[in-house]
Design a protein around this motif. Structure first.
Motif, PDB file in Angstrom:
ATOM      1  N   GLU A  95       0.824  -1.208   0.000  1.00 56.79           N
ATOM      2  CA  GLU A  95       0.000   0.000   0.000  1.00 56.79           C
ATOM      3  C   GLU A  95       0.859   1.260   0.000  1.00 56.79           C
ATOM      4  N   LYS A 121      -3.661   1.852   8.695  1.00 54.73           N
ATOM      5  CA  LYS A 121      -4.911   1.085   8.694  1.00 54.73           C
ATOM      6  C   LYS A 121      -5.190   0.510  10.077  1.00 54.73           C
ATOM      7  N   SER A 166      -8.511  -3.811  11.324  1.00 55.43           N
ATOM      8  CA  SER A 166      -9.457  -2.972  10.592  1.00 55.43           C
ATOM      9  C   SER A 166      -9.989  -3.682   9.352  1.00 55.43           C
ATOM     10  N   ASP A 167      -9.180  -4.542   8.769  1.00 61.28           N
ATOM     11  CA  ASP A 167      -9.610  -5.381   7.651  1.00 61.28           C
ATOM     12  C   ASP A 167      -9.944  -6.763   8.204  1.00 61.28           C
TER      13      ASP A 167
END
Length: 250
Positions: A95, A121, A166-167
């Motif tokens: 990312e 994230k 978070s994911d």
């Protein structure tokens, strides 16, 4: 920012491990752990003051961590786009960092193998780069770093889902293991697709540097685990090693 400025950057002075890399096929591996501090919202939902608190707490704990050599904090708003790109490429992170801003930071150490992403994230993403092909040794070192951090604060954890991220796809172990293989012969002899299709399973993903399996930039194939939930860390690493070895002996 010109090349001369980048060369004089404190960030860009950390060249290891690449200046000592002698592997021509298995170029490198990265092991990345995603963690969040218990009782705090995920970064995307956090207020500015809470983000600063997490950043201060995590920075202090990591700089004092005896398993990190000369660790220092880099605030996202204090570095240039070129330095962000350097971090991205040096540590083989998928990312981008260009949107990183106030309340977010990076921590690296003098080995040039370790980076922590703070408040991007997740509250913490701890990552080690290895060029020796020793996934187990790298994993053991990453566990040591994490264990010492766990003495400073508790991580968000569920008995049902493991470590919370978070994911949701990264919950469970929160471990992403990736190996980078330089395979020009297999690619240009059109043998790679047959091999990856033969070895394809639900546990391992084959892709290019930018995530596209059809676009292998620099003839480099990235092999990574698909799942972090429902498996343990040892299984993730052993499955990845097995997939790598089958490609190396092809």
């Amino acid at each position: 920012m010109n090349n001369e400025t980048l060369e004089n950057s404190k960030i860009a002075s950390h060249l290891a491990p690449w200046d000592a890399n002698e592997n021509v096929i298995w170029l490198a591996s990265t092991l990345s752990l995603h963690r969040n501090v218990e009782k705090f919202k995920f970064p995307a939902k956090m207020e500015a003051e809470r983000r600063k608190h997490i950043l201060s707490l995590a920075s202090k704990a990591m700089i004092q961590n005896s398993d990190l050599v000369g660790a220092f904090t880099i605030k996202a708003e204090e570095i240039t786009p070129l330095e962000k790109n350097f971090l991205l490429e040096h540590f083989l992170i998928f990312e981008g960092f260009q949107e990183a801003h106030q309340g977010e930071a990076f921590i690296i150490d003098d080995t040039g193998c370790f980076i922590a992403l703070l408040n991007l994230k997740d509250h913490l993403q701890l990552q080690l780069t290895d060029i020796s092909g020793d996934l187990e040794k790298t994993w053991a070192r990453l566990v040591q770093i994490e264990n010492k951090l766990a003495t400073s604060f508790s991580f968000a954890f569920s008995q049902k889902f493991g470590f919370l991220t978070s994911d949701p796809l990264l919950s469970g172990t929160g471990l992403v293991a990736t190996a980078y293989l330089h395979l020009p012969a297999l690619i240009h002899l059109n043998k790679l697709s047959d091999l990856t299709e033969k070895e394809k399973n639900e546990a391992v993903l084959f892709a290019g540097l930018q995530g596209n399996p059809e676009d292998l930039i620099g003839d480099i194939l990235a092999v990574r685990n698909c799942y972090t939930l429902g498996v343990n860390e040892e299984t993730i690493i052993s499955t990845l090693r097995s997939a790598i070895l089958k490609l190396l002996v092809a």
